[in-house]
Design an enzyme around this catalytic site. Sequence first.
Site, PDB file in Angstrom:
ATOM      1  N   GLY A 209     -42.177 -36.542 -44.125  1.00 56.17           N
ATOM      2  CA  GLY A 209     -43.222 -37.575 -44.194  1.00 56.17           C
ATOM      3  C   GLY A 209     -42.708 -38.884 -43.646  1.00 56.17           C
ATOM      4  N   ASN A 210     -43.448 -39.944 -43.872  1.00 56.32           N
ATOM      5  CA  ASN A 210     -42.983 -41.265 -43.449  1.00 56.32           C
ATOM      6  C   ASN A 210     -43.515 -42.324 -44.406  1.00 56.32           C
ATOM      7  OD1 ASN A 210     -45.611 -42.312 -42.391  1.00 56.32           O
ATOM      8  ND2 ASN A 210     -45.367 -40.558 -41.006  1.00 56.32           N
TER       9      ASN A 210
END
Length: 399
Positions: A209-210
């Site tokens: 993810g980020n």
Amino acid sequence: MMLEGKKILLGVCGSIASYKSATLTRLLVKAGANVKVIMTKDASHFVSPLTFSTLSKSPVLSSYFKEDTGEWNSHVELGLWADLMLIAPASANTIAKFAHGICDNLLTATYLSAKCPIYFAPAMDLDMWQHPSTKQNVAILGNYGNIQINPGYGELASGLTGEGRMAEPEDIIRFLETSLSTSLPLSGKRALVTAGPTYEAIDPVRFIGNHSSGKMGFAIAEELAKQGADVTLISGPSALELKGKRIRRINVISSDEMAEAVEKHFPESNIAVMSAAVADYKPKYVSTEKIKKDSSEFGMELVKTTDILARAGQMKQAGQILIGFALETQNEEANAIKKLEKKNLDFIVLNSLNDEGAGFKGDTNKITIIDRYLNTERFPLKTKEDVAIDICKKITGLI
Ligand code: CTP
């Protein structure tokens, strides 16, 4: 729906129809509006200010001074506060004062100071309504750009039958909703916004993810809706809640789900703003079982995700506006221009990680907008809400 969150000044004049304004206040509040009531002196002979203060959940204003505290009710501030002013009932006397700039009470002074759209719902006996002077005054208000909500025909308090009774509260609400939804710059336009990160599953418990919060995309969706657009927001995992209830929210997790949702909704959109921080790579294989830490090293094969923005750029038809984002750290403008051209965008919003306060997680952003003619606008650091306003202004300029 358009009344939600609107700041409305309701002017109530001395007329028997003012009893209907109590229902009107209730309906405005129910529609989500923030209502302040200004009553003329004579209005309070018909209905008690307590009725309106209770229904509007705000003290009723009737004079320049609050008699108990001696505080000033500033007509200038009230005029600036309001998104919309509605005078219902509008008596022949107040209409005449409005037409001629007389400001001998708080309502008429606020009218003269107000910069917002003004609606008035006349109420009077049929002879007064038909008098040439009333007709002329009403026409003058029309010339000032004030919007009349026509009185109805029927039995009047005088016992006579004819035109002059105030429009029913439900009809006034309907009138305002229609008028607001057709008078905004993006009325009748459909907008699609993507926001937030995507999570690319590795196994049932882990993902790539980020740090995207979704704030920028949510702010854009809210601003587009404020400008009258019918907005669909496709959001990756984000803890944010929408403030307005008018926006359709579709929650997705992975880039594949986001791509599918965009593919479905993009063809019917007039405007698409792709602000999501979509993962560029995803695991080639997703383990159905939780991966055990059996070995001292662990490798994972990754494959490119669908570039959703580029795909939309391929699908784009004449008349559709497509906007993308770029987050660059070097050769920023040159790289953004390459992206703009490659992905067939109408403009690109560049934010640089080199600028303090700009980018992903925070509440502020510093952007540069570059359009397809390479017009470049560099903006100072602003809140994401204000950045959204700048982006929407650029969009309305293109429409
Ligand atoms: N985007 C997308 N789908 C992807 C990747 C990105 O729709 N799979 C969109 C983003 O929403 C954003 C723009 O493309 O509007 C960002 O472009 P991208 O080419 O991903 O640039 P960056 O990730 O900023 O930079 P890089 O060139 O390093 O990949």
